[in-house]
Design an enzyme around this catalytic site. Structure first.
Site, PDB file in Angstrom:
ATOM      1  N   SER A  40      36.129  18.034 -39.221  1.00 14.68           N
ATOM      2  CA  SER A  40      35.674  19.170 -39.412  1.00 14.68           C
ATOM      3  C   SER A  40      37.512  18.662 -39.918  1.00 14.68           C
ATOM      4  O   SER A  40      37.989  18.434 -39.141  1.00 14.68           O
ATOM      5  CB  SER A  40      35.618  19.823 -38.071  1.00 14.68           C
ATOM      6  OG  SER A  40      35.992  20.988 -39.128  1.00 14.68           O
ATOM      7  N   GLU A  92      39.552  21.467 -39.241  1.00 18.72           N
ATOM      8  CA  GLU A  92      40.227  21.751 -38.558  1.00 18.72           C
ATOM      9  C   GLU A  92      40.597  20.975 -37.737  1.00 18.72           C
ATOM     10  O   GLU A  92      41.819  21.795 -37.220  1.00 18.72           O
ATOM     11  CB  GLU A  92      38.492  22.285 -37.276  1.00 18.72           C
ATOM     12  CG  GLU A  92      39.779  23.314 -36.089  1.00 18.72           C
ATOM     13  CD  GLU A  92      40.323  24.534 -36.613  1.00 18.72           C
ATOM     14  OE1 GLU A  92      39.793  25.327 -38.000  1.00 18.72           O
ATOM     15  OE2 GLU A  92      40.828  25.063 -35.712  1.00 18.72           O
ATOM     16  N   TYR A 143      38.933  22.802 -29.736  1.00 19.61           N
ATOM     17  CA  TYR A 143      37.660  22.036 -30.889  1.00 19.61           C
ATOM     18  C   TYR A 143      38.757  21.047 -31.594  1.00 19.61           C
ATOM     19  O   TYR A 143      37.546  20.560 -32.187  1.00 19.61           O
ATOM     20  CB  TYR A 143      37.119  23.337 -31.654  1.00 19.61           C
ATOM     21  CG  TYR A 143      36.575  23.186 -32.101  1.00 19.61           C
ATOM     22  CD1 TYR A 143      35.073  23.027 -32.436  1.00 19.61           C
ATOM     23  CD2 TYR A 143      36.442  23.193 -34.230  1.00 19.61           C
ATOM     24  CE1 TYR A 143      33.981  22.640 -33.498  1.00 19.61           C
ATOM     25  CE2 TYR A 143      35.937  22.423 -35.637  1.00 19.61           C
ATOM     26  CZ  TYR A 143      34.452  22.493 -34.399  1.00 19.61           C
ATOM     27  OH  TYR A 143      34.003  21.623 -36.132  1.00 19.61           O
TER      28      TYR A 143
HETATM   29  P1  NAP Z   1      26.240  25.004 -35.457  1.00 23.87           P
HETATM   30  O1  NAP Z   1      25.010  25.549 -36.300  1.00 23.87           O
HETATM   31  O2  NAP Z   1      26.536  25.894 -34.326  1.00 23.87           O
HETATM   32  O3  NAP Z   1      24.840  24.482 -34.307  1.00 23.87           O
HETATM   33  C1  NAP Z   1      25.602  23.181 -33.972  1.00 23.87           C
HETATM   34  C2  NAP Z   1      24.264  22.448 -33.261  1.00 23.87           C
HETATM   35  O4  NAP Z   1      24.419  20.704 -31.869  1.00 23.87           O
HETATM   36  C3  NAP Z   1      23.267  23.493 -32.920  1.00 23.87           C
HETATM   37  O5  NAP Z   1      21.673  22.508 -32.735  1.00 23.87           O
HETATM   38  C4  NAP Z   1      23.163  22.714 -31.586  1.00 23.87           C
HETATM   39  O6  NAP Z   1      21.662  23.184 -30.562  1.00 23.87           O
HETATM   40  C5  NAP Z   1      23.982  22.023 -30.853  1.00 23.87           C
HETATM   41  N1  NAP Z   1      24.636  21.275 -29.717  1.00 23.87           N
HETATM   42  C6  NAP Z   1      25.344  22.086 -29.272  1.00 23.87           C
HETATM   43  N2  NAP Z   1      25.992  21.137 -27.092  1.00 23.87           N
HETATM   44  C7  NAP Z   1      24.637  20.278 -27.945  1.00 23.87           C
HETATM   45  C8  NAP Z   1      24.177  19.387 -26.849  1.00 23.87           C
HETATM   46  N3  NAP Z   1      25.798  18.704 -25.506  1.00 23.87           N
HETATM   47  N4  NAP Z   1      23.843  18.066 -27.206  1.00 23.87           N
HETATM   48  C9  NAP Z   1      22.797  17.809 -28.614  1.00 23.87           C
HETATM   49  N5  NAP Z   1      22.825  18.971 -28.911  1.00 23.87           N
HETATM   50  C10 NAP Z   1      23.789  19.690 -28.787  1.00 23.87           C
HETATM   51  O7  NAP Z   1      26.957  24.263 -36.214  1.00 23.87           O
HETATM   52  P2  NAP Z   1      27.008  23.529 -37.809  1.00 23.87           P
HETATM   53  O8  NAP Z   1      27.553  24.851 -38.659  1.00 23.87           O
HETATM   54  O9  NAP Z   1      25.875  23.309 -38.384  1.00 23.87           O
HETATM   55  O10 NAP Z   1      27.699  22.595 -37.869  1.00 23.87           O
HETATM   56  C11 NAP Z   1      27.084  21.183 -38.149  1.00 23.87           C
HETATM   57  C12 NAP Z   1      28.406  20.138 -37.117  1.00 23.87           C
HETATM   58  O11 NAP Z   1      28.869  19.949 -37.960  1.00 23.87           O
HETATM   59  C13 NAP Z   1      28.836  20.434 -36.065  1.00 23.87           C
HETATM   60  O12 NAP Z   1      29.532  19.172 -35.320  1.00 23.87           O
HETATM   61  C14 NAP Z   1      30.029  21.265 -36.269  1.00 23.87           C
HETATM   62  O13 NAP Z   1      31.337  20.945 -35.316  1.00 23.87           O
HETATM   63  C15 NAP Z   1      30.591  20.756 -37.640  1.00 23.87           C
HETATM   64  N6  NAP Z   1      31.313  21.273 -38.746  1.00 23.87           N
HETATM   65  C16 NAP Z   1      30.821  21.875 -39.291  1.00 23.87           C
HETATM   66  C17 NAP Z   1      31.544  22.808 -40.307  1.00 23.87           C
HETATM   67  C18 NAP Z   1      31.030  24.231 -41.166  1.00 23.87           C
HETATM   68  O14 NAP Z   1      31.773  24.795 -41.785  1.00 23.87           O
HETATM   69  N7  NAP Z   1      30.036  24.972 -40.719  1.00 23.87           N
HETATM   70  C19 NAP Z   1      32.853  22.194 -40.969  1.00 23.87           C
HETATM   71  C20 NAP Z   1      32.746  21.008 -40.341  1.00 23.87           C
HETATM   72  C21 NAP Z   1      32.183  20.706 -39.013  1.00 23.87           C
HETATM   73  P3  NAP Z   1      21.270  24.150 -29.419  1.00 23.87           P
HETATM   74  O15 NAP Z   1      20.183  24.920 -30.452  1.00 23.87           O
HETATM   75  O16 NAP Z   1      20.652  23.003 -28.496  1.00 23.87           O
HETATM   76  O17 NAP Z   1      22.637  24.678 -29.152  1.00 23.87           O
HETATM   77  O1  G4F Z   2      34.231  31.849 -39.500  1.00 21.90           O
HETATM   78  P1  G4F Z   2      35.300  31.295 -38.436  1.00 21.90           P
HETATM   79  O2  G4F Z   2      34.918  31.132 -36.944  1.00 21.90           O
HETATM   80  O3  G4F Z   2      35.476  29.898 -39.228  1.00 21.90           O
HETATM   81  P2  G4F Z   2      36.921  29.064 -38.751  1.00 21.90           P
HETATM   82  O4  G4F Z   2      37.568  27.951 -37.205  1.00 21.90           O
HETATM   83  O5  G4F Z   2      37.667  28.062 -39.978  1.00 21.90           O
HETATM   84  O6  G4F Z   2      35.824  26.986 -37.904  1.00 21.90           O
HETATM   85  C1  G4F Z   2      34.667  26.982 -38.930  1.00 21.90           C
HETATM   86  O7  G4F Z   2      34.881  25.901 -39.512  1.00 21.90           O
HETATM   87  C2  G4F Z   2      35.060  24.891 -38.846  1.00 21.90           C
HETATM   88  C3  G4F Z   2      36.069  23.641 -40.530  1.00 21.90           C
HETATM   89  O8  G4F Z   2      37.116  24.346 -40.826  1.00 21.90           O
HETATM   90  C4  G4F Z   2      34.372  24.149 -38.785  1.00 21.90           C
HETATM   91  F1  G4F Z   2      34.775  22.889 -37.895  1.00 21.90           F
HETATM   92  C5  G4F Z   2      33.757  24.628 -37.290  1.00 21.90           C
HETATM   93  O9  G4F Z   2      32.365  24.534 -36.753  1.00 21.90           O
HETATM   94  C6  G4F Z   2      33.792  26.659 -38.221  1.00 21.90           C
HETATM   95  O10 G4F Z   2      32.404  25.993 -38.609  1.00 21.90           O
HETATM   96  O11 G4F Z   2      36.344  31.903 -38.723  1.00 21.90           O
HETATM   97  C7  G4F Z   2      37.730  31.552 -40.125  1.00 21.90           C
HETATM   98  C8  G4F Z   2      38.365  32.734 -40.371  1.00 21.90           C
HETATM   99  C9  G4F Z   2      39.250  31.843 -39.237  1.00 21.90           C
HETATM  100  O12 G4F Z   2      41.115  31.696 -39.495  1.00 21.90           O
HETATM  101  C10 G4F Z   2      39.483  33.440 -38.181  1.00 21.90           C
HETATM  102  O13 G4F Z   2      40.943  33.257 -37.371  1.00 21.90           O
HETATM  103  O14 G4F Z   2      38.695  34.096 -39.876  1.00 21.90           O
HETATM  104  C11 G4F Z   2      39.419  34.851 -39.425  1.00 21.90           C
HETATM  105  N1  G4F Z   2      38.302  35.754 -38.304  1.00 21.90           N
HETATM  106  C12 G4F Z   2      39.108  36.900 -38.763  1.00 21.90           C
HETATM  107  N2  G4F Z   2      38.283  37.533 -37.860  1.00 21.90           N
HETATM  108  C13 G4F Z   2      37.631  36.093 -37.349  1.00 21.90           C
HETATM  109  C14 G4F Z   2      37.733  36.504 -37.204  1.00 21.90           C
HETATM  110  N3  G4F Z   2      36.717  34.523 -37.580  1.00 21.90           N
HETATM  111  C15 G4F Z   2      35.977  34.846 -36.442  1.00 21.90           C
HETATM  112  N4  G4F Z   2      34.914  34.163 -36.530  1.00 21.90           N
HETATM  113  N5  G4F Z   2      35.586  36.312 -35.791  1.00 21.90           N
HETATM  114  C16 G4F Z   2      36.660  37.759 -36.566  1.00 21.90           C
HETATM  115  O15 G4F Z   2      36.002  38.488 -36.636  1.00 21.90           O
END
Ligand code: NAP
Ligand code: G4F
Length: 343
Positions: A134, A136, A158
């Protein structure tokens, strides 16, 4: 013969898009699901009916060995994680167990099933491994935009957990010759995004406010800047990384940035409303240590993988708002039918 893929995190946003993508390319796909009656399983099954499931949990080493042994995958995509950054301060140990040690457990499962030792390096035909790293991890950025060489300075439990998984994947590549790569993905969103993430929180609220079902939207830091793209585009990059001759990590993002304030303005404009009439800043939602700015330099992904995003941020927000408007409209109509007693 069809390739076999095992996806952890199948019930999440990316898992569903990746499953659809791989199935469309002729793969046989297994999703790892946890718990005795996971309520999310049915949702993903509806989207991809040819998908198979295997039980397992990233907290349980034996279950991962069994899953890998049973599926005998060509490719493992480790998307499973507790992915909500804000939660990681409340449950840092759990987040570390799943997101950090969970990666080690999956690497170990692959190593054991493949019979790899340091003296017996992986050869052709080995299981290929993708780790969901990520942006992050960059946290308090030292340069902008960020690329594969940018120093890691995570700002949340995280981010630290993801840095561990990232480095461990590299270590298994170097120690065992494993084909393991990390995709360092920047924020990606969609109508399937969890409601706790800011873009979806906004699109859901905009739909409710437009239909008169909600009055205000409470948010934290409006000044945070992110490089937001469409999840459906990002899963293509995951597969492409495993299709290369050499295991190489790649940054994936659009290179275009917007603030949370921009996101709110764009979303409210989609329904002809002024965001300033509805948004309330709530200091309780501001994080203990914020990541102020993330912006991807995806030159390597563009050059090596030929990867390009297909949807820009205003189009993405519009897609999400329209989807939530349809959903909220259906729910309101259903509630009206029920309250009219016509059932
Ligand atoms: P998400 O919608 O939150 O999905 C997370 C998944 O992880 C769910 O299927 C959840 O399953 C599973 N999980 C949680 N705990 C687990 C465990 N103990 N064992 C096995 N599975 C488990 O996340 P996403 O947005 O699809 O992201 C996918 C991956 O990319 C994550 O690793 C996230 O950290 C990473 N990532 C996401 C972003 C983004 O912007 N979306 C960016 C960078 C990296 P349950 O249904 O069982 O809870
Ligand atoms: O949507 P967010 O919660 O995403 P964040 O923290 O950037 O993380 C996501 O992206 C990562 C990749 O860079 C992934 F690895 C991670 O798993 C996840 O998918 O927040 C985005 C921004 C933050 O700066 C937060 O402080 O939005 C700001 N924010 C402001 N108000 C808020 C809020 N975020 C959330 N969730 N809720 C609020 O009310």
């Amino acid at each position: 013969m069809a390739k076999r893929a095992l996806i952890t995190g199948i019930t999440g946003q990316d898992g569903s898009y990746l499953a659809e993508h791989l199935l469309s390319l002729g793969y046989q796909v297994w999703g790892l699901t946890r718990g005795q009656a996971n309520p999310h399983k049915m949702r993903v099954q509806k989207l991809a009916s040819e998908l198979s499931f295997v039980d397992g949990d990233l907290m349980d080493q034996g279950s991962l060995v069994s899953a890998v042994d049973r599926v005998q995958p060509d490719e493992v995509y480790n998307l499973g994680a507790i992915s909500f950054v804000a939660m990681s301060w409340q449950q840092a140990e759990l987040v570390t167990e799943v997101n950090a040690v969970g990666v080690l457990r999956m690497l170990e499962a692959i190593r054991m099933v493949s019979g790899l030792t340091t003296s017996r390096q992986a050869a052709d035909g080995q299981i290929r491994f993708y780790q969901a790293s990520s942006s992050e991890m960059f946290g308090k950025v030292t340069e902008s935009p960020q690329n594969e060489q940018t120093v890691l300075h995570p700002r949340s439990p995280y981010g630290v957990s993801k840095a561990y998984g990232h480095l461990m994947t590299r270590n298994y590549r170097e120690s065992y010759g494993m084909f393991g790569v990390s995709g360092i993905l920047f924020n990606h969103e969609s109508p399937r995004r969890g409601p706790e993430f800011v873009t979806r929180k906004i699109s859901l609220a905009v739909a409710q406010i437009k239909l008169g079902l909600q009055k205000e939207l409470r948010l934290g830091n409006l000044d945070a800047v992110r490089d937001w793209g469409f999840a459906g585009d990002y899963v293509r990059a995951m597969r492409l990384m495993l299709a290369q001759d050499e295991p190489v990590d790649h940054v994936v993002g659009t290179g275009r940035v917007h603030s949370v304030r921009d996101a709110v303005r764009i979303a409210f404009e989609c329904v002809g409303l002024n965001w300033e009439d509805h948004v309330v800043v709530d200091p309780a939602l501001v994080r203990p240590a914020e990541v102020e700015l993330l912006c991807a330099d995806s030159t390597r992904a563009r050059e090596n993988l030929g990867w390009e995003p297909s949807i820009d941020f205003p189009e993405l927000m519009q897609m999400m708002v329209e989807s939530d408007l349809r959903r909220a409209g259906r729910e309101r109509d259903y509630a009206e039918v029920l309250s009219a007693g016509s059932w």
